[in-house]
Design a protein around this motif. Structure first.
Motif, short mmCIF file in Angstrom:
data_model
loop_
_atom_site.label_atom_id
_atom_site.label_comp_id
_atom_site.label_asym_id
_atom_site.label_seq_id
_atom_site.Cartn_x
_atom_site.Cartn_y
_atom_site.Cartn_z
N ALA A 49 0.83 -1.21 0.00
CA ALA A 49 0.00 0.00 0.00
C ALA A 49 0.87 1.26 0.00
O ALA A 49 0.59 2.24 -0.72
CB ALA A 49 -0.94 -0.01 1.20
N ALA A 50 1.94 1.23 0.80
CA ALA A 50 2.85 2.38 0.81
C ALA A 50 3.53 2.56 -0.54
O ALA A 50 3.71 3.68 -1.03
CB ALA A 50 3.90 2.20 1.92
N ALA A 51 3.91 1.45 -1.18
CA ALA A 51 4.54 1.54 -2.51
C ALA A 51 3.56 2.09 -3.53
O ALA A 51 3.94 2.90 -4.39
CB ALA A 51 5.04 0.16 -2.93
N ALA A 52 2.30 1.69 -3.46
CA ALA A 52 1.31 2.23 -4.40
C ALA A 52 1.09 3.71 -4.19
O ALA A 52 0.89 4.47 -5.14
CB ALA A 52 -0.01 1.46 -4.23
N ALA A 53 1.13 4.16 -2.92
CA ALA A 53 0.95 5.59 -2.65
C ALA A 53 2.12 6.42 -3.18
O ALA A 53 1.95 7.58 -3.58
CB ALA A 53 0.78 5.82 -1.15
N LEU A 54 3.32 5.83 -3.19
CA LEU A 54 4.49 6.56 -3.66
C LEU A 54 4.76 6.41 -5.15
O LEU A 54 5.67 7.06 -5.67
CB LEU A 54 5.74 6.08 -2.90
CG LEU A 54 5.80 6.37 -1.40
CD1 LEU A 54 7.00 5.67 -0.78
CD2 LEU A 54 5.86 7.87 -1.15
N SER A 55 4.00 5.57 -5.82
CA SER A 55 4.34 5.21 -7.20
C SER A 55 4.24 6.38 -8.18
O SER A 55 4.95 6.40 -9.19
CB SER A 55 3.43 4.08 -7.69
OG SER A 55 2.07 4.50 -7.67
#
Length: 512
Positions: A18-24
């Protein structure tokens, strides 16, 4: 790879994704790094069913959204180094695991990243193409407007030269009629009025044409219908005291090609010079001389002092236009006082025919090549990158399959050798019949529970590849060469019938 994980590990993995998707969107490199770290934490070989697809997706987004390629390459190298270190430290069978790591990096990271880069470049090239098309459309519109203005200026200049010349000859004939003997007084006055009217018309024509004329007008390419010699003869018939001077050198070069740029410029220079002589020096003798050289032609128009009163006219721009026209083709133009009169001299280099003129740099073909060249180079670079990745993948797949075949065929314990083994046999007596390697992916989930405290080894029952086969399990009481065989079992392959096995080992222990 597919082993179940505790609930807290699954929740932690979801939080990292989820954190990676928010930073993508704003930090695609950070999102890829988080996903790669999660994959390496799950398995040293990086690939897992849980996080492998997410790794490929974030690799595509990295190629699509990151403007630079070097940070991504550095991230791939870092992942490879960390994965290699983990395999060397905690890996069970390092060579196959390293091949899996390399394949995952290539097909799950690098190849999707290249696809994202290609997608990004395609979008950028399409946007640049539309901008370039709009700019070319504006340039074409401006070029058409400039061409229209130049054509108008060319027509104006031709009108100025031709009509001015004819009006000057008309004024010359009226002057000759005015001074002719035996003419009645009223007729003489009419001839004087005609001469004045012709001079006024010439002046008005100059003012009107000056509005349409441009300073940077090009050389008119449509030549006059007559040669320079015919122009001089026609002026002489109109009463202008003009004489054609034959060249003294009979071995001179050939005359310029009729209808070419050189012939037209020579005609224009002589016409303007004769017009000026008739207007500003009426009655003065005029001499026209043309000399042909190896690389061009020189024309000289010389007139003496005026013998009659000149009509007052405004200064024109004919000589300035001639200077611009001659110098634009690499020639030389000079005009000024000479003795008691005036001389105009022009050198025009030989010019190629307009039909064989070189295609200008701004032509449609040249413009199209200039526009498509960057797109072609960019597509070639992307194609080379994809081709290199595909070639490396083919080599890696071949190497992985070769290693797979080697490890599988060198971990085979033949059924005949297995049948001769008896529980209680020392390891030193069992070792000669054992293969070089153990099975790298033992079917522990299908095997019976091993004896307590036993150390078990698995071997393949045949060398068949890419199919599920039976495995032999040999369990020893202690590790190393001091141990004894305490149990042996057959683990059937998936979908294979369960063979008849002994109900107990020779020491009385159950086989299952």
């Amino acid at each position: 790879m597919n082993e179940p994980r505790p609930l807290w590990q699954q929740l932690a993995g979801l939080a990292v994704l989820a954190a990676a998707a928010a930073l993508s969107r704003r930090q695609p490199l950070a999102s890829f790094a988080l996903t790669a770290a999660l994959g390496l934490a799950a398995t040293p070989a990086l690939f897992s069913v849980s996080y492998g697809p997410a790794l490929g997706v974030f690799a595509v987004l990295l190629g699509l959204r990151a403007p630079r390629s070097r940070p991504a390459v550095a991230a791939f190298v870092a992942v490879a180094l960390v994965g290699t270190a983990r395999i060397a430290l905690v890996g069970v069978d390092p060579p196959p695991e390293w091949l899996v790591l390399t394949g995952t990096l290539l097909f799950g990271c690098v190849f999707p990243w290249l696809c994202g880069r290609y997608w990004r470049q395609s979008r950028a090239l399409a946007e640049a193409g539309w901008l370039k098309a709009a700019r070319l459309e504006d340039e074409q519109r401006h070029a058409e407007e400039r061409a229209r203005l130049r054509e108008r200026a060319r027509i104006a200049q031709d009108m100025h030269d031709s009509l001015g010349h004819e009006l000057s000859l008309l004024a010359l004939r009226a002057a000759a009629l005015q001074v002719s003997p035996g003419l009645a007084t009223d007729h003489r006055a009419a001839a004087a009025d005609l001469r004045a009217a012709a001079a006024d018309a010439t002046d008005h024509l100059h003012r009107i044409i000056g509005v349409l004329r441009e300073d940077d007008e090009p050389v008119p390419l449509a030549p006059a219908g007559e040669s320079v010699r015919q122009l001089v003869a026609r002026a002489a018939e109109s009463g202008l005291p003009v004489r054609w001077e034959e060249p003294s050198d009979t071995t001179a070069a050939e005359a310029p090609e009729p209808g070419g740029v050189t012939a037209h410029l020579l005609h224009r220079v002589v016409r303007e010079a004769l017009t000026n002589a008739a207007r500003h020096a009426p009655g003065a003798p005029v001499v026209v001389a043309v000399r042909n050289h190896a690389h061009g032609t020189t024309v000289t128009v010389t007139n003496g002092p005026a013998t009659q009163e000149a009509t007052a006219t405004r200064g024109g721009s004919g000589l300035l236009g001639l200077r611009a026209a001659v110098t634009s083709v690499g020639g030389d133009f000079r005009a000024g006082p000479h003795a008691e009169g005036f001389r105009v001299r022009a050198y025009v280099p030989a010019q190629r025919s307009t039909t064989s003129a070189r295609q200008p740099a701004g032509s449609p073909a040249g413009t199209l090549t200039a526009v498509t060249a960057p797109f072609t180079r960019a597509r070639r670079r992307v194609a080379l990158g994809l081709g290199a990745a595909a070639g490396a993948g083919a080599v890696l797949v071949g190497a992985a399959f070769g290693w797979y075949a080697y490890t599988e065929t060198h971990s085979v314990l033949t059924p005949a050798a297995y049948a001769k083994l008896r529980p209680g046999t020392p390891y030193d007596e069992v070792a000669p019949v054992l293969p070089d390697r153990e099975a790298h992916d033992p079917p522990t989930d299908r095997a019976p529970a091993p004896p307590a405290g036993a150390h078990c080894r698995y071997y393949r029952a045949s060398g068949e590849l890419l199919v599920s086969i039976d495995h032999f399990r040999l369990c020893f009481d202690t590790p190393g060469r001091q141990g004894r065989l305490i149990s042996k079992d057959v683990v059937p392959g998936v979908g294979r019938p369960d063979p008849d096995r002994e109900e107990s080992t020779e020491n009385g222990g159950p086989t299952r």
